[in-house]
Structures are given as structure tokens and as C-alpha cells.
Design a protein around this motif. Structure first.
Motif, mmCIF file in Angstrom:
data_model
loop_
_atom_site.group_PDB
_atom_site.id
_atom_site.type_symbol
_atom_site.label_atom_id
_atom_site.label_comp_id
_atom_site.label_asym_id
_atom_site.label_seq_id
_atom_site.Cartn_x
_atom_site.Cartn_y
_atom_site.Cartn_z
ATOM 1 N N LEU A 53 0.809 -1.223 0.000
ATOM 2 C CA LEU A 53 0.000 0.000 0.000
ATOM 3 C C LEU A 53 0.846 1.280 0.000
ATOM 4 O O LEU A 53 1.605 1.541 0.934
ATOM 5 C CB LEU A 53 -0.903 -0.031 1.238
ATOM 6 N N TRP A 55 1.430 5.198 0.512
ATOM 7 C CA TRP A 55 0.872 6.166 1.466
ATOM 8 C C TRP A 55 0.147 7.291 0.722
ATOM 9 O O TRP A 55 -0.986 7.622 1.010
ATOM 10 C CB TRP A 55 2.011 6.713 2.323
ATOM 11 N N GLY A 62 -3.378 6.272 1.709
ATOM 12 C CA GLY A 62 -3.007 4.933 2.136
ATOM 13 C C GLY A 62 -3.248 4.719 3.621
ATOM 14 O O GLY A 62 -3.676 3.637 4.052
ATOM 15 N N CYS A 66 -5.643 1.853 5.182
ATOM 16 C CA CYS A 66 -5.164 0.959 6.227
ATOM 17 C C CYS A 66 -6.105 0.996 7.431
ATOM 18 O O CYS A 66 -6.493 -0.059 7.967
ATOM 19 C CB CYS A 66 -3.747 1.355 6.641
ATOM 20 N N ARG A 67 -6.489 2.194 7.839
ATOM 21 C CA ARG A 67 -7.379 2.329 9.002
ATOM 22 C C ARG A 67 -8.719 1.638 8.762
ATOM 23 O O ARG A 67 -9.231 0.924 9.624
ATOM 24 C CB ARG A 67 -7.606 3.817 9.290
ATOM 25 N N ARG A 70 -8.516 -2.132 8.867
ATOM 26 C CA ARG A 70 -8.319 -2.643 10.223
ATOM 27 C C ARG A 70 -9.594 -2.569 11.073
ATOM 28 O O ARG A 70 -9.689 -3.251 12.093
ATOM 29 C CB ARG A 70 -7.188 -1.869 10.923
ATOM 30 N N ILE A 80 -0.515 -5.887 5.815
ATOM 31 C CA ILE A 80 -0.354 -4.650 5.043
ATOM 32 C C ILE A 80 1.086 -4.144 5.162
ATOM 33 O O ILE A 80 1.597 -3.971 6.262
ATOM 34 C CB ILE A 80 -1.316 -3.554 5.542
ATOM 35 N N MET A 82 3.213 -0.870 4.039
ATOM 36 C CA MET A 82 3.096 0.486 3.489
ATOM 37 C C MET A 82 4.390 0.895 2.793
ATOM 38 O O MET A 82 5.488 0.589 3.283
ATOM 39 C CB MET A 82 2.757 1.489 4.589
ATOM 40 N N GLY A 95 2.369 5.218 10.531
ATOM 41 C CA GLY A 95 1.934 4.135 9.658
ATOM 42 C C GLY A 95 1.747 2.836 10.411
ATOM 43 O O GLY A 95 0.744 2.127 10.243
ATOM 44 N N THR A 98 -1.243 2.905 12.745
ATOM 45 C CA THR A 98 -2.526 2.792 12.044
ATOM 46 C C THR A 98 -2.879 1.330 11.769
ATOM 47 O O THR A 98 -4.027 1.002 11.513
ATOM 48 C CB THR A 98 -2.489 3.576 10.718
ATOM 49 N N ALA A 100 -0.351 -0.917 9.963
ATOM 50 C CA ALA A 100 0.524 -1.565 8.985
ATOM 51 C C ALA A 100 1.445 -2.570 9.677
ATOM 52 O O ALA A 100 1.865 -2.356 10.809
ATOM 53 C CB ALA A 100 1.362 -0.511 8.253
ATOM 54 N N TYR A 103 6.825 -1.297 6.965
ATOM 55 C CA TYR A 103 6.891 0.044 6.389
ATOM 56 C C TYR A 103 8.173 0.141 5.570
ATOM 57 O O TYR A 103 9.255 -0.107 6.094
ATOM 58 C CB TYR A 103 6.889 1.041 7.550
#
Length: 232
Positions: A53, A55, A62, A66-67, A70, A80, A82, A95, A98, A100, A103
């Protein structure tokens, strides 16, 4: 591997094409989305095994994608990763907070991307992960407890094997001695932090026995990381 479906959410067509090509070459099934709304729709239609994903997306960001994933029961456990050009520590923390699982800062190398995907799948959905783990020219067969580098078998002790396994699951990530102690020895075992240095030294010696590049970087006052580098 062919049953593992990855949703690539990226609005830059050139990058999306490269990511799709590289992941297909690794044997993954891919689905593309060009913005946040498209991503949420594709998740409903395709139900991927992992979401890669970006951002910075048009319309729905992004972070918001993500939020939302979830907060829904049917998607809350989808791994996920990011990707972003934002390298600030605060952005990374945001990130991860949230939801992820990992990252990555652009530009991302193909080797690191594939290694991170495999690492996340091993942690989150072990049934989708392979027993064979590869990073650069280092190959690990976790079921047979064997390690090769450049097709030459490397003989490791049990602790060095577990140490390398943990580092290969998280390429590029810097681990402190305490984090490595907890991950490899266990949090309930009392071992001096300097013991990690001894085993890192043994692991390096084994991996560079035939003059290969040292893949383990020492980060002063921080710890160790597995990277494709010739520095120590």
C-alpha cells in the motif's frame, strides 16, 4: 506460492508496472489498484493475502485505507506493507500505529521488497510462507536446517542459525542486542547482551568464510542489521 495474492495499491503507473512484473516473476498472483477507493473495492472483490500500500494516494490516502481495513472484521487481519517516500521516524510510527505490519521507504530494492513480503507472511500467515528463505545469495532451508551461500553449504550452530533466521525475516531492520536476545534466546533467559556480539561474530565468520561480502552491518550504539553491503 501461486495461491498467494498480493494487492498492489500504487498510483504511479511506471512503479506499479515494475512491482507487478517483479512479484509475478517471484510466483505471486497480483491485483492492481490505482487509488484508495479502488483499493477498498478490490479488497472486497479479490480478498488478497497481502496488501502493498502506497501512502500518498489520490482521494483516499493509504493511511485511511489501512485504518478502514483494520476496522472491518473481514479485513482486519490482512497483512499490510506500506510504501512511501516519507522517511521521517514520526511518519513510520504513524503508519505502524494505524495498523501496517511493515513500512518501506521508496525507492525499494526488489530483493528487500520480496524479503519483507516473505517475512510478513511468515509472521502473520505462516501457512502461506515458504520454508526456503532467500536474501541475496544466502539461502536458508528452515525445515532441513541448512544454509547455503552461493550454492556452498554453510555450517552454523543452532544459535547462529536462529540468529540468521531472525535477521533474514527482517532484512534492513536494525535490531538492538536486547531485541535479538529476546527474539533468539527468549525473554525469560538471562544472557549477557555482549553474548550477541560473540554469536554475530561467529555468524559473520561463517558467512564470509570463502571471501564473500559481509552481509551484517554494525550500527554504532544501535545494533545489527542484515543488508547487502560490504561494510561491517
Amino acid at each position: 506460492m501461486s495461491s498467494t495474492r498480493i494487492l498492489i495499491v500504487e498510483d504511479e503507473e511506471a512503479l506499479s508496472t515494475i512491482l507487478e512484473y517483479n512479484l509475478k516473476k517471484e510466483g505471486y498472483e497480483t491485483v492492481l489498484a490505482v487509488n484508495g477507493d479502488d483499493a477498498l473495492l478490490k479488497v472486497e472483490e479479490e480478498m488478497p493475502d497481502l496488501v502493498l500500500l502506497d501512502w500518498m494516494l489520490p482521494n483516499v490516502s493509504g493511511i485511511e485505507v489501512c485504518r478502514r481495513l483494520r476496522t472491518r472484521n473481514e479485513t482486519k487481519n490482512i497483512p499490510i506493507i506500506m510504501m512511501t517516500a516519507r522517511a521521517e521516524e514520526a511518519d513510520k510510527v504513524r503508519g505502524l500505529d494505524t495498523g501496517a505490519d511493515d513500512y518501506l521507504v521508496k525507492p525499494v530494492s526488489h530483493v528487500e521488497l520480496v524479503a519483507r513480503i516473505k517475512a510478513v507472511l511468515r509472521r502473520i500467515r505462516p501457512g502461506l510462507a515458504e520454508e526456503a528463505v532467500v536474501f541475496g545469495d544466502i539461502e536458508m532451508d528452515r525445515s532441513a536446517h541448512r544454509v547455503k551461500r552461493g550454492q556452498v553449504e554453510i555450517h552454523l550452530g543452532p544459535t547462529e542459525f536462529r540468529l540468521l533466521d531472525h535477521l533474514m525475516q527482517n532484512p534492513g531492520r536494525v535490531f538492538s542486542r536486547e531485541q535479538l536476545l529476546n527474539a533468539v534466546w527468549g525473554s525469560d533467559v538471562f544472557v549477557e547482551a555482549r553474548t550477541v556480539d560473540v554469536h554475530i561474530g561467529r555468524l559473520r565468520k561463517a558467512l564470509t568464510k570463502n571471501g564473500e561480502v559481509n552481509p551484517i552491518r554494525t550500527v554504532r550504539s544501535a545494533g545489527y542489521a542484515l543488508e547487502l553491503t560490504d561494510k561491517d
